[in-house]
Design a protein around this motif. Structure first.
Motif, PDB file in Angstrom:
ATOM      1  N   SER A  32      17.105  16.390  36.207  1.00 34.11           N
ATOM      2  CA  SER A  32      17.474  15.989  37.564  1.00 34.11           C
ATOM      3  C   SER A  32      16.560  14.885  38.076  1.00 34.11           C
ATOM      4  CB  SER A  32      17.406  17.195  38.509  1.00 34.11           C
ATOM      5  OG  SER A  32      18.300  18.199  38.106  1.00 34.11           O
ATOM      6  N   ILE A  33      15.263  14.998  37.787  1.00 39.96           N
ATOM      7  CA  ILE A  33      14.315  13.973  38.215  1.00 39.96           C
ATOM      8  C   ILE A  33      14.645  12.628  37.573  1.00 39.96           C
ATOM      9  CG2 ILE A  33      11.895  13.233  37.988  1.00 39.96           C
ATOM     10  CD1 ILE A  33      11.101  16.160  38.455  1.00 39.96           C
ATOM     11  N   ASN A  34      15.080  12.650  36.314  1.00 40.96           N
ATOM     12  CA  ASN A  34      15.461  11.405  35.645  1.00 40.96           C
ATOM     13  C   ASN A  34      16.572  10.698  36.411  1.00 40.96           C
ATOM     14  OD1 ASN A  34      15.969   9.473  33.373  1.00 40.96           O
ATOM     15  ND2 ASN A  34      17.854  10.644  33.244  1.00 40.96           N
ATOM     16  N   LEU A  35      17.610  11.436  36.817  1.00 39.99           N
ATOM     17  CA  LEU A  35      18.714  10.853  37.570  1.00 39.99           C
ATOM     18  C   LEU A  35      18.242  10.371  38.940  1.00 39.99           C
ATOM     19  CD1 LEU A  35      21.742  10.279  37.557  1.00 39.99           C
ATOM     20  CD2 LEU A  35      22.109  12.565  38.513  1.00 39.99           C
ATOM     21  N   LEU A  36      17.376  11.166  39.577  1.00 42.65           N
ATOM     22  CA  LEU A  36      16.841  10.784  40.887  1.00 42.65           C
ATOM     23  C   LEU A  36      16.066   9.472  40.800  1.00 42.65           C
ATOM     24  CD1 LEU A  36      16.189  11.448  43.884  1.00 42.65           C
ATOM     25  CD2 LEU A  36      14.205  12.721  43.042  1.00 42.65           C
ATOM     26  N   MET A  37      15.183   9.349  39.799  1.00 43.79           N
ATOM     27  CA  MET A  37      14.371   8.144  39.655  1.00 43.79           C
ATOM     28  C   MET A  37      15.218   6.926  39.287  1.00 43.79           C
ATOM     29  SD  MET A  37      11.476   9.141  40.562  1.00 43.79           S
ATOM     30  CE  MET A  37      10.537   7.660  40.216  1.00 43.79           C
ATOM     31  N   THR A  38      16.299   7.143  38.520  1.00 46.43           N
ATOM     32  CA  THR A  38      17.206   6.046  38.197  1.00 46.43           C
ATOM     33  C   THR A  38      17.844   5.488  39.464  1.00 46.43           C
ATOM     34  OG1 THR A  38      17.697   6.995  36.028  1.00 46.43           O
ATOM     35  CG2 THR A  38      19.268   5.402  36.889  1.00 46.43           C
ATOM     36  N   ASN A  39      18.361   6.386  40.319  1.00 48.04           N
ATOM     37  CA  ASN A  39      18.974   5.945  41.565  1.00 48.04           C
ATOM     38  C   ASN A  39      17.944   5.332  42.509  1.00 48.04           C
ATOM     39  OD1 ASN A  39      21.641   6.728  40.959  1.00 48.04           O
ATOM     40  ND2 ASN A  39      21.165   8.848  41.417  1.00 48.04           N
ATOM     41  N   TYR A  40      16.739   5.872  42.495  1.00 51.70           N
ATOM     42  CA  TYR A  40      15.657   5.303  43.303  1.00 51.70           C
ATOM     43  C   TYR A  40      15.361   3.872  42.847  1.00 51.70           C
ATOM     44  CZ  TYR A  40      10.949   4.603  45.174  1.00 51.70           C
ATOM     45  OH  TYR A  40       9.847   4.094  45.809  1.00 51.70           O
ATOM     46  N   GLY A  41      15.349   3.644  41.532  1.00 46.84           N
ATOM     47  CA  GLY A  41      15.123   2.301  40.998  1.00 46.84           C
ATOM     48  C   GLY A  41      16.209   1.328  41.429  1.00 46.84           C
ATOM     49  N   PHE A  42      17.471   1.798  41.403  1.00 47.85           N
ATOM     50  CA  PHE A  42      18.566   0.941  41.870  1.00 47.85           C
ATOM     51  C   PHE A  42      18.384   0.565  43.341  1.00 47.85           C
ATOM     52  CE2 PHE A  42      21.382   2.787  38.388  1.00 47.85           C
ATOM     53  CZ  PHE A  42      21.393   1.602  37.666  1.00 47.85           C
ATOM     54  N   ALA A  43      18.009   1.566  44.151  1.00 44.79           N
ATOM     55  CA  ALA A  43      17.830   1.326  45.590  1.00 44.79           C
ATOM     56  C   ALA A  43      16.722   0.300  45.842  1.00 44.79           C
ATOM     57  CB  ALA A  43      17.506   2.646  46.297  1.00 44.79           C
ATOM     58  N   VAL A  44      15.598   0.434  45.125  1.00 40.47           N
ATOM     59  CA  VAL A  44      14.485  -0.510  45.278  1.00 40.47           C
ATOM     60  C   VAL A  44      14.913  -1.918  44.869  1.00 40.47           C
ATOM     61  CG1 VAL A  44      12.202  -1.141  44.393  1.00 40.47           C
ATOM     62  CG2 VAL A  44      12.681   1.228  45.039  1.00 40.47           C
ATOM     63  N   PHE A  46      17.972  -3.230  44.857  1.00 43.02           N
ATOM     64  CA  PHE A  46      18.875  -3.800  45.856  1.00 43.02           C
ATOM     65  C   PHE A  46      18.115  -4.224  47.120  1.00 43.02           C
ATOM     66  CE2 PHE A  46      22.395  -1.497  43.614  1.00 43.02           C
ATOM     67  CZ  PHE A  46      23.158  -2.624  43.348  1.00 43.02           C
ATOM     68  N   PHE A  47      17.140  -3.413  47.527  1.00 46.94           N
ATOM     69  CA  PHE A  47      16.350  -3.745  48.712  1.00 46.94           C
ATOM     70  C   PHE A  47      15.552  -5.026  48.494  1.00 46.94           C
ATOM     71  CE2 PHE A  47      12.294  -3.497  51.012  1.00 46.94           C
ATOM     72  CZ  PHE A  47      12.761  -3.475  52.322  1.00 46.94           C
ATOM     73  N   MET A  48      14.898  -5.130  47.341  1.00 42.33           N
ATOM     74  CA  MET A  48      14.095  -6.321  47.051  1.00 42.33           C
ATOM     75  C   MET A  48      14.961  -7.565  46.878  1.00 42.33           C
ATOM     76  SD  MET A  48      11.148  -4.833  44.493  1.00 42.33           S
ATOM     77  CE  MET A  48      10.343  -6.433  44.392  1.00 42.33           C
ATOM     78  N   GLY A  49      16.218  -7.349  46.457  1.00 39.72           N
ATOM     79  CA  GLY A  49      17.135  -8.472  46.312  1.00 39.72           C
ATOM     80  C   GLY A  49      17.434  -9.188  47.615  1.00 39.72           C
ATOM     81  N   ILE A  51      15.098  -9.830  49.747  1.00 41.40           N
ATOM     82  CA  ILE A  51      13.861 -10.506  50.137  1.00 41.40           C
ATOM     83  C   ILE A  51      13.518 -11.647  49.190  1.00 41.40           C
ATOM     84  CG2 ILE A  51      11.386 -10.166  50.577  1.00 41.40           C
ATOM     85  CD1 ILE A  51      12.038  -7.194  51.088  1.00 41.40           C
ATOM     86  N   ILE A  52      13.712 -11.423  47.891  1.00 44.62           N
ATOM     87  CA  ILE A  52      13.337 -12.435  46.896  1.00 44.62           C
ATOM     88  C   ILE A  52      14.565 -12.873  46.110  1.00 44.62           C
ATOM     89  CG2 ILE A  52      10.954 -11.615  46.664  1.00 44.62           C
ATOM     90  CD1 ILE A  52      11.766 -10.029  44.245  1.00 44.62           C
ATOM     91  N   SER A  53      14.446 -13.963  45.391  1.00 43.40           N
ATOM     92  CA  SER A  53      15.577 -14.482  44.615  1.00 43.40           C
ATOM     93  C   SER A  53      15.848 -13.592  43.407  1.00 43.40           C
ATOM     94  CB  SER A  53      15.275 -15.906  44.146  1.00 43.40           C
ATOM     95  OG  SER A  53      14.285 -15.896  43.132  1.00 43.40           O
ATOM     96  N   TRP A  54      17.075 -13.701  42.893  1.00 43.17           N
ATOM     97  CA  TRP A  54      17.442 -12.854  41.759  1.00 43.17           C
ATOM     98  C   TRP A  54      16.657 -13.202  40.509  1.00 43.17           C
ATOM     99  CZ3 TRP A  54      19.372 -14.799  37.241  1.00 43.17           C
ATOM    100  CH2 TRP A  54      19.888 -16.100  37.256  1.00 43.17           C
ATOM    101  N   ARG A  55      16.244 -14.466  40.385  1.00 47.71           N
ATOM    102  CA  ARG A  55      15.443 -14.851  39.222  1.00 47.71           C
ATOM    103  C   ARG A  55      14.080 -14.167  39.252  1.00 47.71           C
ATOM    104  NH1 ARG A  55      18.388 -19.478  40.399  1.00 47.71           N
ATOM    105  NH2 ARG A  55      19.541 -20.355  38.606  1.00 47.71           N
ATOM    106  N   THR A  56      13.448 -14.201  40.430  1.00 53.24           N
ATOM    107  CA  THR A  56      12.147 -13.536  40.577  1.00 53.24           C
ATOM    108  C   THR A  56      12.279 -12.033  40.357  1.00 53.24           C
ATOM    109  OG1 THR A  56      11.496 -15.223  42.200  1.00 53.24           O
ATOM    110  CG2 THR A  56      10.170 -13.199  42.119  1.00 53.24           C
ATOM    111  N   LEU A  57      13.351 -11.460  40.906  1.00 57.55           N
ATOM    112  CA  LEU A  57      13.587 -10.018  40.743  1.00 57.55           C
ATOM    113  C   LEU A  57      13.761  -9.660  39.275  1.00 57.55           C
ATOM    114  CD1 LEU A  57      14.050  -7.284  42.091  1.00 57.55           C
ATOM    115  CD2 LEU A  57      16.455  -7.898  42.337  1.00 57.55           C
ATOM    116  N   SER A  58      14.473 -10.505  38.536  1.00 55.31           N
ATOM    117  CA  SER A  58      14.675 -10.262  37.104  1.00 55.31           C
ATOM    118  C   SER A  58      13.364 -10.301  36.332  1.00 55.31           C
ATOM    119  CB  SER A  58      15.649 -11.303  36.526  1.00 55.31           C
ATOM    120  OG  SER A  58      16.913 -11.184  37.127  1.00 55.31           O
TER     121      SER A  58
END
Length: 210
Positions: A32-44, A46-49, A51-58
């Motif tokens: 369950s934690i694995n799925l939670l952290m995966t979704n948390y990573g997606f949320a972070v 999208f949030f950072m996207g 603020i910064i450019s997609w190249r920097t985010l990549s």
């Protein structure tokens, strides 16, 4: 395309690995934690996207990927995989690394349980379908029929492996009753429809199946 491929592989491999190495008492929480952290990573991401450019985010996203890639060289192999491929002597050592300073008797018992299951599967339903497939398929459809059978086998294996932990979290008793019912169906199917091939030539088997 690369992200899609990586997410597709990791979304299957990671839960399976976690399920195979985690102690049974906390396996559900770990998956369950694995799925939670995966979704948390997606949320972070999208949030950072915003603020910064997609190249920097990549480029930033490369950092955890590299850390994970290096870490792969240090994590132990799954004890169940080791038992499956015949590396029996390494099973207990892998469990010792995963369980830490746990009672050696408990680790030995867990290793024996894993070996017992793998051995029982190997002499039971593990190999019989492959032998039957090689014997009962006519020569003119053996290649295509074998390919379809193999694809079906591993696709269903993937589906069962992927959904097993979710089903176990939902209702452990119902999960095993379902698999018991499927085993009963397999017994009935074999009894009624699968021809006996022992002691027969391939030509006799083909006549029997036609």
């Amino acid at each position: 395309m690369l992200i899609g491929f990586a997410v597709g592989v990791s979304s299957f491999v990671v839960p399976v690995y976690i399920a195979e190495i985690a102690p049974k008492q906390i396996r559900g929480r770990f998956t369950s934690i694995n799925l939670l952290m995966t979704n948390y990573g997606f949320a972070v991401a999208f949030f950072m996207g915003n603020i910064i450019s997609w190249r920097t985010l990549s480029l930033i996203a490369v950092v955890p990927c590299v850390v994970q890639l290096v870490g792969l060289f240090f994590i132990p192999e799954s004890p169940r995989w080791l038992a499956k491929v015949g590396r029996e002597k390494e099973v207990q050592g892998a469990l010792q690394r995963l369980r830490g300073k746990k009672d050696i008797a408990d680790i030995f018992q867990e290793a024996e349980d894993i070996r017992g299951y793998v051995a029982a599967f190997g002499i039971g339903m593990g190999g019989i379908p492959w032998v039957l497939m090689s014997e009962i398929l006519p020569i003119d459809v053996k290649a295509s029929g074998g390919s379809i059978a193999t694809l079906t086998n591993w696709s269903v294996s993937w589906l069962i492996t992927y959904t097993f932990n979710f089903a176990l979290e939902w209702n452990p008793a119902s999960t095993f009753f379902f698999f018991a019912a499927m085993s009963l169906v397999a017994v009935f199917f074999t009894w009624k429809l699968v021809p006996e091939t022992r002691g027969r030539t391939l030509e006799e088997i083909q006549q029997l199946c036609s």
